[in-house]
Write a protein that holds these residues in place. Structure first.
Motif, PDB file in Angstrom:
ATOM      1  N   ALA A 270       0.835  -1.202   0.000  1.00  0.00           N
ATOM      2  CA  ALA A 270       0.000   0.000   0.000  1.00  0.00           C
ATOM      3  C   ALA A 270       0.872   1.256   0.000  1.00  0.00           C
ATOM      4  CB  ALA A 270      -0.943  -0.003   1.201  1.00  0.00           C
ATOM      5  N   ALA A 271       1.952   1.241   0.760  1.00  0.00           N
ATOM      6  CA  ALA A 271       2.861   2.389   0.785  1.00  0.00           C
ATOM      7  C   ALA A 271       3.486   2.599  -0.591  1.00  0.00           C
ATOM      8  CB  ALA A 271       3.937   2.195   1.845  1.00  0.00           C
ATOM      9  N   GLU A 272       3.877   1.538  -1.262  1.00  0.00           N
ATOM     10  CA  GLU A 272       4.444   1.649  -2.614  1.00  0.00           C
ATOM     11  C   GLU A 272       3.391   2.180  -3.592  1.00  0.00           C
ATOM     12  OE1 GLU A 272       7.485   1.307  -3.812  1.00  0.00           O
ATOM     13  OE2 GLU A 272       8.416   0.574  -1.968  1.00  0.00           O
ATOM     14  N   THR A 273       2.155   1.722  -3.441  1.00  0.00           N
ATOM     15  CA  THR A 273       1.064   2.225  -4.277  1.00  0.00           C
ATOM     16  C   THR A 273       0.893   3.720  -4.080  1.00  0.00           C
ATOM     17  OG1 THR A 273      -0.068   0.092  -4.210  1.00  0.00           O
ATOM     18  CG2 THR A 273      -1.422   2.023  -4.745  1.00  0.00           C
ATOM     19  N   MET A 274       0.930   4.156  -2.816  1.00  0.00           N
ATOM     20  CA  MET A 274       0.789   5.577  -2.518  1.00  0.00           C
ATOM     21  C   MET A 274       1.986   6.360  -3.048  1.00  0.00           C
ATOM     22  SD  MET A 274      -1.235   7.836  -1.373  1.00  0.00           S
ATOM     23  CE  MET A 274      -2.417   7.208  -0.216  1.00  0.00           C
ATOM     24  N   LEU A 275       3.174   5.800  -2.969  1.00  0.00           N
ATOM     25  CA  LEU A 275       4.356   6.471  -3.519  1.00  0.00           C
ATOM     26  C   LEU A 275       4.220   6.678  -5.024  1.00  0.00           C
ATOM     27  CD1 LEU A 275       7.211   4.753  -1.515  1.00  0.00           C
ATOM     28  CD2 LEU A 275       6.650   7.193  -1.493  1.00  0.00           C
ATOM     29  N   ASP A 276       3.714   5.678  -5.716  1.00  0.00           N
ATOM     30  CA  ASP A 276       3.485   5.817  -7.160  1.00  0.00           C
ATOM     31  C   ASP A 276       2.486   6.936  -7.439  1.00  0.00           C
ATOM     32  OD1 ASP A 276       5.234   3.739  -7.687  1.00  0.00           O
ATOM     33  OD2 ASP A 276       3.647   2.243  -7.958  1.00  0.00           O
ATOM     34  N   PHE A 277       1.388   6.927  -6.687  1.00  0.00           N
ATOM     35  CA  PHE A 277       0.367   7.958  -6.854  1.00  0.00           C
ATOM     36  C   PHE A 277       0.942   9.349  -6.579  1.00  0.00           C
ATOM     37  CE2 PHE A 277      -2.561  10.658  -4.393  1.00  0.00           C
ATOM     38  CZ  PHE A 277      -3.400  11.048  -5.410  1.00  0.00           C
ATOM     39  N   LEU A 278       1.645   9.494  -5.456  1.00  0.00           N
ATOM     40  CA  LEU A 278       2.197  10.798  -5.084  1.00  0.00           C
ATOM     41  C   LEU A 278       3.246  11.277  -6.084  1.00  0.00           C
ATOM     42  CD1 LEU A 278       2.469  10.292  -1.224  1.00  0.00           C
ATOM     43  CD2 LEU A 278       0.902  11.855  -2.414  1.00  0.00           C
ATOM     44  N   SER A 279       4.056  10.364  -6.586  1.00  0.00           N
ATOM     45  CA  SER A 279       5.062  10.745  -7.589  1.00  0.00           C
ATOM     46  C   SER A 279       4.395  11.259  -8.858  1.00  0.00           C
ATOM     47  CB  SER A 279       5.958   9.549  -7.912  1.00  0.00           C
ATOM     48  OG  SER A 279       6.700   9.184  -6.777  1.00  0.00           O
ATOM     49  N   ASP A 280       3.343  10.576  -9.283  1.00  0.00           N
ATOM     50  CA  ASP A 280       2.600  11.036 -10.464  1.00  0.00           C
ATOM     51  C   ASP A 280       1.976  12.401 -10.207  1.00  0.00           C
ATOM     52  OD1 ASP A 280       3.247   8.675 -11.756  1.00  0.00           O
ATOM     53  OD2 ASP A 280       1.268   7.763 -11.462  1.00  0.00           O
ATOM     54  N   GLU A 281       1.408  12.567  -9.013  1.00  0.00           N
ATOM     55  CA  GLU A 281       0.778  13.839  -8.667  1.00  0.00           C
ATOM     56  C   GLU A 281       1.813  14.961  -8.590  1.00  0.00           C
ATOM     57  OE1 GLU A 281      -2.521  16.272  -7.790  1.00  0.00           O
ATOM     58  OE2 GLU A 281      -2.369  14.279  -8.673  1.00  0.00           O
ATOM     59  N   LEU A 282       2.986  14.661  -8.068  1.00  0.00           N
ATOM     60  CA  LEU A 282       4.056  15.662  -8.006  1.00  0.00           C
ATOM     61  C   LEU A 282       4.433  16.118  -9.412  1.00  0.00           C
ATOM     62  CD1 LEU A 282       6.142  17.248  -6.333  1.00  0.00           C
ATOM     63  CD2 LEU A 282       7.652  15.265  -6.528  1.00  0.00           C
TER      64      LEU A 282
END
Length: 69
Positions: free
Chosen positions: A25-37
């Motif tokens: 889940a943390a890796e999923t959120m990191l992917d999402f946040l990186s895309d959002e950044l």
């Protein structure tokens, strides 16, 4: 966090979970946040915006969860 994740159901679920996210889940959120950044966190000349800094701070939190130690 919830404003960021509003359009992404999986990120919203992770953000509102009453428990610490799993590594996955943390890796999923990191992917999402990186895309959002990349999508919203920089000016036209690649300077980090205040919004981008908030996202970078969240990336630091989830990175610590995904890769402790």
């Amino acid at each position: 966090m919830l404003d960021l994740a509003a359009w992404h159901p999986e990120a919203t679920e992770i953000a509102t979970s009453p428990t610490v996210p799993s590594d996955f889940a943390a890796e999923t959120m990191l992917d999402f946040l990186s895309d959002e950044l990349m999508r919203t966190g920089f000016t036209d000349d690649w300077a980090v915006t205040a919004h981008g800094q908030e996202i970078e701070d969240l990336i630091d939190v989830f990175n610590t969860i995904a890769q402790p130690g």
